[in-house]
Enzyme design. Structure first.
Site, short mmCIF file in Angstrom:
data_model
loop_
_atom_site.label_atom_id
_atom_site.label_comp_id
_atom_site.label_asym_id
_atom_site.label_seq_id
_atom_site.Cartn_x
_atom_site.Cartn_y
_atom_site.Cartn_z
N HIS A 188 -7.47 -5.90 1.02
CA HIS A 188 -6.25 -5.13 1.18
C HIS A 188 -5.54 -5.58 2.46
O HIS A 188 -6.15 -5.64 3.51
CB HIS A 188 -6.62 -3.64 1.26
CG HIS A 188 -5.50 -2.69 1.02
ND1 HIS A 188 -4.82 -2.62 -0.17
CD2 HIS A 188 -4.96 -1.73 1.82
CE1 HIS A 188 -3.91 -1.66 -0.10
NE2 HIS A 188 -3.97 -1.11 1.11
N SER A 211 0.85 -1.19 0.00
CA SER A 211 0.00 0.00 0.00
C SER A 211 0.89 1.24 0.00
O SER A 211 1.71 1.41 -0.91
CB SER A 211 -0.94 -0.03 1.20
OG SER A 211 -1.98 0.90 1.05
N GLU A 251 -9.01 -6.28 -2.85
CA GLU A 251 -8.54 -5.04 -2.23
C GLU A 251 -9.58 -4.42 -1.29
O GLU A 251 -9.81 -4.93 -0.21
CB GLU A 251 -8.08 -4.04 -3.30
CG GLU A 251 -6.85 -4.50 -4.08
CD GLU A 251 -5.54 -4.45 -3.32
OE1 GLU A 251 -5.54 -4.04 -2.13
OE2 GLU A 251 -4.51 -4.86 -3.90
#
Length: 541
Positions: free
Chosen positions: A453, A229, A359
């Protein structure tokens, strides 16, 4: 596995003094004491501890810095500095509420905040070099450029990865948000570096690794930087920084290929000017920002960012809006990532890049309890008369599609960003690129988390048992973690992630689009979702 077992057997035979190579003979998991795990660094000696045969050091200062100033070497000390607990994290807005179901999976550790946060942590199998020097993996945490820390998630613990791969793992804290990226350069040469101090911190951490990591059994000439990220964005940024050249040799970007350009200096300076306006200060009073409370600065920075965002023309706005992040300052960052000079900087750096299948989709509660009619209605708002074709493309790319929510949760943006970064790097480059897609779905909480995510983090670090709330801790999760962590270690060692536990993983190129799908069955597919992505984006990849 046999090599790791041999290391542990040797550790059991070692002598009590850990200033030599191996861990002491003990029947307890933790060994700590005044003569245990003592290492010399440029700044002075540090003392860690040994956990299950792995040398562990936490909170080692790698630099120091005044607010808005570039970092400098840390102060030296005499004697031995105890380094057995994590250092402070950069101040961020305090967390006052969480979503119970989501927090259950993450199990955050928010740490304690202090601006004196430039510290790092080290895990090593031994304190002397092996026959072949140990690769070093330096981890940059997520949270964008505004939040997060090296202690935030249980998956960040480096012990298992160090032990599994006979590597040295380093994790880093650095300055974030306005403390790391407020551009005050228009108010004098004193603040010329203020726009990128958070990235200069990471540069300083790599310089520390270069100078000191051999004392921890690591090879300063074989350093891989990796991050997820925002951490992936930091990796991308360092690949574009001339001053970082030679400090790392391989790069891994996990769900972090969203950074296609750096904020212009002019735009960043507008935020700095708006900050002073919000605080009712004149340019001559800019130095008062160095002593003002973080809480007051943070409140003013939110208002400043909002006002500058509202003043932007449509063509100046990014998908995320203007926020904290690296700035094209002409000093640390002289080029945009798309510039030929930037691409030349990282030409010899192998890249491993990828994302997760869903995600952020699973974070939306509305997606979880939907039926097929509602899912289709939701998609029609985005896809219009292409909705049926889109749903067919989802099923083609992902034959396992079963739930109505599966059509809503598939990620498009992070996946497209990874492909864009891979395409840009792979064209006429001297170093290989390897692409992955993490599609394993967690069974926890009725499968609500899917491959959200951060889901791949426990697998990369081989930390399934530390992250059972996220992964379930089952046999399949452990098997996949073994395959993934070994791939990351192989890449760090040689620049190639292939190993015997995976099918052959070819280097990526834009024509074939070879992608390793990490799931209970790992397989390579060429351009596995190209039709889906091009339909969703409305343009060729």
């Amino acid at each position: 596995m046999q090599f790791s077992k041999t290391l542990l057997w040797l550790a059991a035979l070692a002598t009590p003094l850990l200033t030599t190579a191996q861990a002491p003979k003990t029947t307890t998991p933790v060994v700590a004491g005044k003569d245990v795990a003592v290492v010399s660094t440029e700044s002075g000696k540090v003392r860690g501890y040994v956990h299950n045969g792995t040398y562990t050091f936490k909170g080692i200062p790698y630099a120091k810095a005044e607010r808005f100033m570039a970092p400098t070497k840390p102060d030296t000390w005499t004697g031995v500095r105890s380094s057995t607990t994590y250092g402070p994290v950069c101040p961020i807005d305090p967390t006052t509420t969480v979503n119970d179901e989501i927090e259950f999976s993450f199990q955050h550790n928010w740490g304690y905040m202090n601006e004196n946060c430039l510290s790092l942590n080290v895990w090593s199998p031994q304190l002397t070099a092996a026959k072949a020097p140990r690769p070093v993996l330096v981890w940059f945490h997520g949270g964008g450029f505004s939040a997060g820390s090296s202690v935030e998630l249980p998956s960040y613990d480096g012990e298992n990865l160090a032990k599994k791969g006979d590597v040295v793992v380093v994790t880093v804290n650095h300055r974030l948000n306005l403390l790391g990226f407020l551009d005050l350069s228009s108010f004098g040469d004193k603040y010329k570096n203020s726009a990128n101090t958070g990235m200069l911190d990471l540069l300083a951490s790599l310089q520390w690794v270069k100078q000191n990591i051999a004392q921890f059994g690591g090879d300063p000439n074989n350093v891989t930087i990796f991050g997820q990220s925002g951490g992936g964005g930091k990796v991308t940024t360092l690949m574009n920084a001339p001053s970082a050249k030679g400090l790392f040799h391989k790069a891994i970007v996990q769900s972090g290929s969203y950074l296609s350009s750096f904020t212009s200096r002019a735009l960043a300076q507008k935020v700095g000017a708006a900050m002073l306006d919000e605080l009712k200060l004149q340019p001559s009073q800019v130095d008062s920002l160095q002593t003002m409370s973080y809480e007051r600065l943070s409140a003013a920075s939110k208002r400043a960012l909002r006002k500058v965002n509202e003043s932007l023309k449509p063509e100046e706005r990014s998908g995320f809006g203007l926020g904290w992040g690296p700035v094209l300052d002409g000093l640390f960052l002289p080029y945009q990532p798309s510039d030929a000079a930037a691409r030349e900087l990282a030409k010899t750096i192998p890249l491993l890049v990828g994302s997760t299948k869903t995600e952020f989709g699973p974070f939306n509660p509305a997606n979880r309890e939907t039926d097929l009619n509602n899912a289709k209605a939701s998609l029609q708002k985005r896809m219009g008369d292409k909705t049926d074709a889109y749903m067919a493309a989802v099923r083609k790319a992902y034959p396992e599609t079963a739930k109505a929510s599966d059509y809503l949760d598939v990620d498009i943006n992070f996946r497209a960003g990874a492909i864009r970064q891979a395409n840009q790097k792979a064209v006429a480059d001297a170093a290989p690129v390897y692409m992955y897609l993490f599609s394993w779905a967690s069974p926890v909480n009725d499968g609500m988390y899917k491959s959200m995510h951060c889901m791949e983090l426990p697998f990369v670090f081989d930390n399934i048992s530390r992250c059972e709330e996220m992964t379930g801790g089952g046999k399949e999760a452990h098997l996949l973690a073994d395959r993934m962590s070994r791939a990351w270690v192989a890449f760090a060692r040689t620049g190639n992630p292939n190993h015997k536990g995976l099918p052959n993983w070819p280097a990526y190129n834009p024509q074939t689009g070879a992608t390793m799908l990490f799931d209970n069955t790992c397989q390579v597919k060429n351009n596995p979702d190209k039709e889906l992505l091009e339909l969703a984006l409305g343009k060729p990849l």
